[in-house]
Design an enzyme around this catalytic site. Structure first.
Site: not given
Ligand code: BGP
Length: 466
Positions: A172, A370
């Site tokens: 990302e 993800e």
């Molecule tokens: C994505 C990232 C992750 C993870 C996930 C969930 O954007 O790649 O690192 O953290 O989101 O988001 P958050 O942890 O901010 O709730």
């Protein structure tokens, strides 16, 4: 319960099933084993009040100590692949210069353990965690950052490339641009569109240079990038709403997707930067490097759609230049929300994305790198059998259904990685929302217990479908 006769959505043989995470979010041991500080360690030290419950990354989920047991549990839950990231500042405490052999040793042990458990390591080089020493010299703002990253990438390929066959240059990369240089949720907390553009350009250039180095090294695997893609839906078919959606798509999806897959930046975006005097500094040969070194494989992170509408008001002419000068967010009435994270749940978005890749990006080989659901205070769902997270099961199942449908239409999808294996540290949200198949008890030495979703996911993997 499912039985093989009841599997309606069957996935291809060799489909990649597993989970994803990142170094800073699970390792802990932030100042152990020779690791240097990164921007998260530093920012937490400066402004701990900006992190939920003032919890920093220092101990995270203690993967550094528990990796063997964790990887064995992944095996138990059926993983055939696992994506994690290398901590740049664990390998190069100063971001460049001398390699920290203790760091190399740790990752060697992790990789070997995964392979011994029949789990393919998918390794990402950069997940938001700039070494502090480099950030102090400009990080991605500077050319030095790009050069340091290229050397770091080359070293990783040389050290681990004999066993790791799936590599990713960034996770990302637009997020550090947004967080660090536009919207103040990552260090260095600037609001500066010109720098944001430079950081974005340097991240893409660094990715292309790493891809080039990987291919030239003849390691025999694949190298790609992981992008968070959100389909941009207009409020209506009115031309002004459509235009708003197009700009959101250009800024937040195509800015990285086009150069990564097609080797070139979208013309409209370049024209806008030229007209508004925001073009980045580019050296001779850079655009050629980007053009010649596109990805072999694309990781797609999908959590939520982006809904936009034409702006309600004219922007303040003297306000800082921001992408949202061209659109407003649209709150669709009746949208389903994950209230803990404040993200809409819209499963069909994943299908729309995959078909866009099929139709407009040469059906590039991709996988879902993800997807997941973070929920606050999951302990209230605990019974003797562990946390009963049926909402997570529904979330995963419905996304898998749409992925399957996209594949039936010919989308080139190779796998699905859930975010995430065990509860981890979520940047400024720290441990507020839990995403794991496995719960981590912070009060109790990070004790792990498998959630209902973990067992459900195991069965899906065993049957290669549901
Ligand atoms: C994505 C990232 C992750 C993870 C996930 C969930 O954007 O790649 O690192 O953290 O989101 O988001 P958050 O942890 O901010 O709730």
């Amino acid at each position: 319960m499912m039985n093989s006769g009841g599997v309606i959505h069957r996935f291809p043989k060799d489909f990649w099933w597993g989970t994803a995470t990142s170094a800073t979010q699970i390792e802990g041991a932030a100042d152990v084993g020779g690791k240097g500080p990164n921007i998260w360690d530093y920012w937490f030290e400066l402004e701990s009040h900006r992190f939920f419950n003032q919890v920093g990354p220092g101990n995270a989920s203690r993967f550094y100590e528990n990796y063997e047991e964790d990887i064995e549990r992944m095996k138990e839950l059926g993983h055939n692949s696992f994506r994690f990231s290398l901590s740049w500042s664990r390998l190069f405490p100063e971001g460049q210069g001398e390699v920290n052999e203790q760091g190399v040793d740790f990752y060697n042990r992790v990789i070997d353990k995964l392979i011994a458990c029949g789990i393919q390591p998918f390794v990402n080089l950069y997940h938001f965690d700039m070494p502090l020493a480099l950030q102090q010299r400009g990080g991605w703002e500077s050319r030095e950052g790009v050069e340091a990253y290229r050397m770091y990438a080359q070293e990783c390929f040389a050290r681990f490339g004999d066993r790791v066959k799936y590599w990713f240059t960034h996770n990302e990369p637009i997020v550090p641009v947004e967080g660090g240089y536009l919207y103040d949720f990552h260090y260095p907390n600037l609001m500066d569109f010109q720098k944001a553009v430079q950081v974005a350009f340097h991240s893409i250039l660094a990715s292309a240079q790493a891809i080039q180095a990987y291919h030239e090294g003849g390691y025999g695997g694949k190298v790609g990038i992981i992008l968070n893609l959100s389909p941009s839906y207009p409020r209506s078919q009115h031309p002004a709403d459509l235009r708003a959606a197009r700009w959101a798509d250009l800024f937040f999806n195509r800015s990285f997707l086009d150069p990564s897959v097609k080797g070139e930046f979208p013309e409209e975006l370049v024209n806008l930067l030229a007209e508004t005097n925001h073009l980045p500094k580019v050296e001779e040969g850079d655009l050629e490097t980007i053009r010649m070194n596109t990805v072999d494989l694309l990781g797609v992170n999908y959590y939520q759609p982006r809904r936009v509408k034409a702006k309600e008001h004219l922007p303040h002419p003297e306000a800082p230049f921001m992408p949202d000068r061209f659109f407003d967010p649209y709150e669709m009435p009746g949208r389903r929300m994950n209230p803990y994270r404040g993200w809409e749940i819209y499963e069909k978005g994943i299908y729309d994305l995959l078909l866009d890749l099929k139709e407009n990006y040469g059906n590039i080989e991709c996988y879902i790198s993800e997807n997941g659901m973070g929920v606050e205070d999951e302990e209230r769902f605990r019974t003797e059998e562990g946390i009963q997270d049926d909402y997570r099961i529904d979330f995963i199942r419905e996304h898998l259904r749409w992925i399957h449908r996209a594949m039936e239409k010919g989308a080139h999808v190779k796998g699905y990685h859930l975010w995430t294996f065990m509860d981890n540290w979520s940047w400024t949200n720290a441990y507020k929302n839990r995403y794991g198949l496995v719960a981590v008890d912070l009060e109790n030495n990070c004790k792990r217990t498998v959630k209902k979703s973990g067992l459900w996911f195991k069965e899906v993997i065993a049957q290669n479908g549901f």
